[in-house]
Design an enzyme around this catalytic site. Structure first.
Site, PDB file in Angstrom:
ATOM      1  N   ASP A  39       0.820  -1.225   0.000  1.00  0.00           N
ATOM      2  CA  ASP A  39       0.000   0.000   0.000  1.00  0.00           C
ATOM      3  C   ASP A  39       0.851   1.271   0.000  1.00  0.00           C
ATOM      4  O   ASP A  39       0.648   2.172   0.825  1.00  0.00           O
ATOM      5  CB  ASP A  39      -0.947   0.008   1.205  1.00  0.00           C
ATOM      6  CG  ASP A  39      -2.002  -1.084   1.137  1.00  0.00           C
ATOM      7  OD1 ASP A  39      -2.019  -1.820   0.136  1.00  0.00           O
ATOM      8  OD2 ASP A  39      -2.797  -1.212   2.079  1.00  0.00           O
ATOM      9  N   ASP A  89      -0.430  -4.584  -3.715  1.00  0.00           N
ATOM     10  CA  ASP A  89      -1.440  -3.527  -3.913  1.00  0.00           C
ATOM     11  C   ASP A  89      -0.824  -2.151  -3.689  1.00  0.00           C
ATOM     12  O   ASP A  89      -1.440  -1.283  -3.058  1.00  0.00           O
ATOM     13  CB  ASP A  89      -2.618  -3.715  -2.946  1.00  0.00           C
ATOM     14  CG  ASP A  89      -3.276  -5.078  -3.071  1.00  0.00           C
ATOM     15  OD1 ASP A  89      -3.203  -5.671  -4.155  1.00  0.00           O
ATOM     16  OD2 ASP A  89      -3.859  -5.557  -2.079  1.00  0.00           O
TER      17      ASP A  89
END
Length: 327
Positions: free
Chosen positions: A161, A184
């Site tokens: 992230d 991600d």
């Protein structure tokens, strides 16, 4: 009674007029340029101190010059701090870093940022934004939910992230940037374009996790980018849908051989295949294998790819004036 009411009304009107004039008149009395230097040669040693000294909703654009140094601080530019530009002295030596992460005390993913940028029409150049927490889970380097935000020649260093592209109806532009992470590491609901960027995947995982609202035509768009990996990677996915209507498109990007042949993942939910929109167009490199992609994803036709222009994605297609991302 009527006279008293009128008198009170006049006093209120006078007060409001003076307040309005005080807020908008004499723009010259406000400061619009600030210098931060870790070595004490500027007006401030800390970036947040300079931000706190800025006028909210300024009457002219504000520029913060940041000299080389490692600024170990957690910063926030609020939604009231509009029209602010950060200019670093050099991208490799002007570094904003912190080490928060999800699970540190009561902290969650969206509290773990090093820098949170919410003021619209923000710009940053020649700066590294880093989260130094390591591989401990979600740890955001940049949380940006500002609209019309531009990042030019910047680096974003993290693991899981790294960049949260927030704001369901925000538009963001990253050009000539370096972005690295593990899982991600580019995620969120914003419409964001990444042009001429280097995307560095550091583990077998997923580059993007878009969370695009159903009514948005564009999510994440990568134009002329280069994906690279380190030696521990042998299977990297271009993305997976954080929300059902996720959108992520790679156009004319260079893909390494370590890209998974299917390239995209449904995040364990076959229903996402009916709504998510993942696509590629004229990519290159050993990792571009269009005939082996997941059947539910797309290879754009030329006519479809032509709509992926900066003006269509970020601007007003009918406007003839210079757009915010061109300044």
């Amino acid at each position: 009674m009527k006279n008293r009411f009128r008198f009170q009304f006049v006093l209120l009107l006078l007060f409001m007029t003076q307040l309005f004039v005080g807020q908008t008149a004499n723009p010259e009395k406000y400061k619009y340029q600030f210098v931060v230097a870790k070595d004490g040669s500027g007006e401030f040693k800390y970036i947040q101190d300079a931000i706190d000294a800025m006028r909210k909703f300024p009457l002219a654009p504000i520029t913060l010059y940041i000299k080389n140094g490692v600024y170990n601080e957690k910063i926030e530019l609020s939604a009231n701090n509009t029209d602010v530009t950060f200019i670093g002295e050099s991208v490799d030596k002007t570094i904003i870093t912190y080490n928060d992460y999800s699970g540190r005390g009561k902290m969650g993913t969206f509290d773990s940022y090093t820098a949170k940028i919410s003021g619209n029409r923000f710009r940053a150049e020649n700066i590294t934004f880093a989260n130094s927490a390591g591989r401990v889970g979600q740890a955001v380097a940049l949380y940006v939910d500002a609209d019309k935000a531009v990042f030019k020649n910047c680096k974003f260093l993290g693991n899981q992230d790294t960049i949260y592209n927030g704001g369901e109806y925000s538009r963001q532009f990253f050009v000539n940037c370096h972005i690295e992470g593990t899982t991600d590491f580019i995620f969120g609901p914003a419409t964001a374009v990444f042009k001429n960027c280097t995307i560095f995947g550091k583990t077998n995982s997923y580059i993007t996790a878009p969370n695009t609202p159903k009514d948005k035509e564009f999510g994440f768009v990568f134009l002329d980018c280069k994906v690279i990996v380190n030696e521990e990677v042998d299977k990297l996915y271009l993305g997976r849908p954080w929300r059902a209507w996720a959108k992520s498109v790679f156009i004319k990007c260079e893909l390494p051989k370590q890209i998974a042949v299917e390239a995209w993942d449904n995040w364990g939910n076959a229903e996402n295949e009916k709504t998510a929109y993942f696509a590629e167009y004229e990519c290159t490199g050993e990792g571009f294998k269009p005939t082996e992609r997941a059947a539910w994803t797309h290879q754009l036709k030329k006519s479809e790819a032509e709509k992926y222009t900066l003006k269509n994605i970020l601007g007003n297609p009918k406007s003839t004036e210079k757009e915010w991302y061109e300044l």
